[in-house]
Design an enzyme around this catalytic site. Structure first.
Site, PDB file in Angstrom:
ATOM      1  N   ASP A 117       0.124  -0.589   4.024  1.00 11.52           N
ATOM      2  CA  ASP A 117       0.000  -1.404   5.298  1.00 11.52           C
ATOM      3  C   ASP A 117       0.860  -2.368   4.958  1.00 11.52           C
ATOM      4  O   ASP A 117       1.588  -2.727   4.120  1.00 11.52           O
ATOM      5  CB  ASP A 117      -1.692  -2.102   5.277  1.00 11.52           C
ATOM      6  CG  ASP A 117      -1.926  -3.058   4.311  1.00 11.52           C
ATOM      7  OD1 ASP A 117      -1.700  -2.729   2.917  1.00 11.52           O
ATOM      8  OD2 ASP A 117      -2.181  -4.454   4.607  1.00 11.52           O
ATOM      9  N   GLU A 124      -3.836  -4.441   2.023  1.00 10.09           N
ATOM     10  CA  GLU A 124      -3.554  -5.730   1.167  1.00 10.09           C
ATOM     11  C   GLU A 124      -3.004  -6.886   2.005  1.00 10.09           C
ATOM     12  O   GLU A 124      -3.203  -8.146   1.828  1.00 10.09           O
ATOM     13  CB  GLU A 124      -2.162  -5.303   0.200  1.00 10.09           C
ATOM     14  CG  GLU A 124      -2.083  -6.251  -0.967  1.00 10.09           C
ATOM     15  CD  GLU A 124      -1.025  -7.401  -0.460  1.00 10.09           C
ATOM     16  OE1 GLU A 124      -0.959  -8.520  -1.132  1.00 10.09           O
ATOM     17  OE2 GLU A 124      -0.311  -7.217   0.614  1.00 10.09           O
TER      18      GLU A 124
END
Length: 490
Positions: A119, A185
């Site tokens: 991500d 994250e």
């Protein structure tokens, strides 16, 4: 590889090369990586094109697509056991999709877990970008695009290193390898702990490589050996029950923003050091950053004096740093002639390695309550916290990592700290107390992770792949599972 006067093979750190003499490995692995580098770069560009953002306000479909593409890349390097997993958040909404794949260890061989995240941060103000954020563009030896460095390059470094090792070592590769590519994250890893607990045995390893940090500078590799912890919270000051006319009542009482400002001013001394008693602070950095380089990297304006004392590196890595990151008060455009009854600020305190977050939070509470200006009512509300991290640099894995970095770059690797925090590392060390954690990365001071014009230095990216391949090959060759800190895996 060089030799000492006595003929003992030595590496670029000036130390004897560990394990058996495998002089050909470096060139064999380098050749494999070079031959496939264009393909590696093409795959990285494909990943950059996917705007997988785990923030709740963004469309989840690209994030799920990102996980699917990463899973296909893992299958492409010969891994059959590839899973897309996840845990729900406390509110019942799904967490970010994590991609996990495994190559089981042969008898007597350790397992290494390779971590990165797929991500990315939002693009932000697109007018600040010189290229399209989600279109990877090569320019002047760098690859520009959101996630090009943080952290899709970490994914591709893991995959390319593994592919090279499997090609060069073939059937002699008995090292267990687990890939764990997180999908949330950049949103703060809200389900990371529950995900670890649900998949504790699946992710168990002897060594964990977290490819989410930075090198010292272009051309000089680094192993990140310390990370600061973090606590945050809010401080509210109240002086009146309600707002009153500043002309009719102003003078005998000071407004809440003024008093909150006075309270905030007590958080630092005259030099700019954090002035809260009870916080750990050390001037122990082994390498330093020049003031000129720091000013350039941080875009400090001319004439602004740097805060704090001690080396700049220690101020960044081994001392606390406190910032006010939010302030609730009426905007200038909406201001009226009133004495404001209350004002609130949010603080972010980075903690030095060795600091217990709960003790730091309590130290901030004591300080603000003891320094309430003019007897104002002060309300302290604790927020999030995360532990600092300090590598055991004497561990076999850390020694091998320093060797591999020096060998790949051809210069001595350095041990550095990072002023930021990676809170999930505390979860890893708590659930796996005997694991050795290596924090590596592909970024450099010019990468601008999280900012506009994020980029990756392609020359150092290639070297980072080689360094990890050498690390995998050496751990496989030595087969010293019983020498890893804490003994063999349970």
């Amino acid at each position: 590889m060089t030799s000492s006067p006595t003929g003992t093979p030595q590496n670029h750190n000036g130390l004897p090369s560990p394990g058996l003499d495998r002089n050909s490995w470096t060139e064999d692995l380098r050749s494999s990586i070079d031959q496939s580098f264009n393909q590696t770069l093409a795959r990285l560009k494909e990943l950059v094109a996917i705007p997988g953002i785990a923030w709740p306000s963004f469309d989840r479909a690209p994030l799920e697509r990102s996980a699917e593409v990463v899973a296909e890349l893992l299958r492409g390097v010969g891994l059959g056991n590839v899973q897309i997993l996840g845990c729900d958040k406390p509110d019942g909404t799904p967490g970010g999709p994590a991609v996990v794949a495994q190559r089981p260890a042969a008898d007597g061989k350790p397992t290494i877990l390779l971590y990165a995240h797929h991500d990315v941060q939002p693009a932000g103000d697109q007018s600040l970008w010189e290229t399209e954020p989600f279109t990877a563009v090569e320019k002047d030896g760098r690859l520009y695009g959101r996630g090009a460095a943080d952290d899709k390059a970490g994914i591709m470094a893991h995959l390319a290193a593994y592919a090279a090792v499997t090609e060069v070592l073939g059937n002699s590769l008995g090292l267990g390898v687990t890939f764990f590519f997180e999908g949330e994250e950049e949103a703060g890893s809200p389900t990371f702990r529950s995900f670890l607990e649900a998949n504790r045995e699946l992710l168990r390893a002897d060594v964990i490589v977290v490819a989410d940090s930075s090198n010292w500078k272009v051309g000089v590799p680094a192993l990140t050996t310390s990370l600061r912890g973090l606590v945050d919270g809010t401080i509210e000051v109240q002086v009146l029950d309600h707002a009153v006319h500043s002309g009719m009542y102003g003078g005998p009482v000071l407004d809440a923003p003024t008093l909150l400002s006075r309270l905030i001013a007590t958080l630092h001394d005259e030099e700019g050091n954090v002035a809260i008693e009870g916080l750990v602070a050390r001037d122990t950095a082994t390498v330093d950053l020049s003031e000129e380089d720091y000013r350039a990297d941080a875009s400090v304006l001319d004439g602004v004096r740097l805060a704090g004392s001690g080396s700049i590196a220690s101020r960044l890595w081994t001392k606390p740093a406190l910032s006010i990151i939010g302030f609730d008060a009426p905007s200038v455009d909406a201001a009226s002639n009133t004495l404001l009854p209350r004002a609130r600020a949010k603080f972010s305190l980075r903690l030095a390695p060795g600091q217990v977050p709960d003790e730091a939070m309590e130290a901030v509470r004591r300080h603000v309550e003891a320094n309430a200006p003019f007897g104002a009512k002060v309300t302290f509300t604790p927020g999030e916290s995360g532990n600092p991290f300090l590598t055991d640099t004497s561990s076999p894995a850390a020694s091998l990592a320093m060797w591999a970095l020096g060998e790949a770059w051809g210069v001595k690797a350095v041990e550095t700290g990072i002023g930021g925090s990676i809170p999930f590392i505390a979860d890893l060390t708590e659930l796996y107390p005997d694991v050795q954690i290596l924090v590596t990365g592909v970024e450099d001071p010019d990468s601008r992770a999280h900012s506009a014009n994020e980029s990756l230095h392609l020359g150092d990216f290639r070297k980072a792949i080689l360094a990890e391949a050498l690390l995998l090959a050496r751990i496989n060759d030595q087969g010293l599972q019983d020498r890893f800190h804490g003994g063999p895996r349970a």
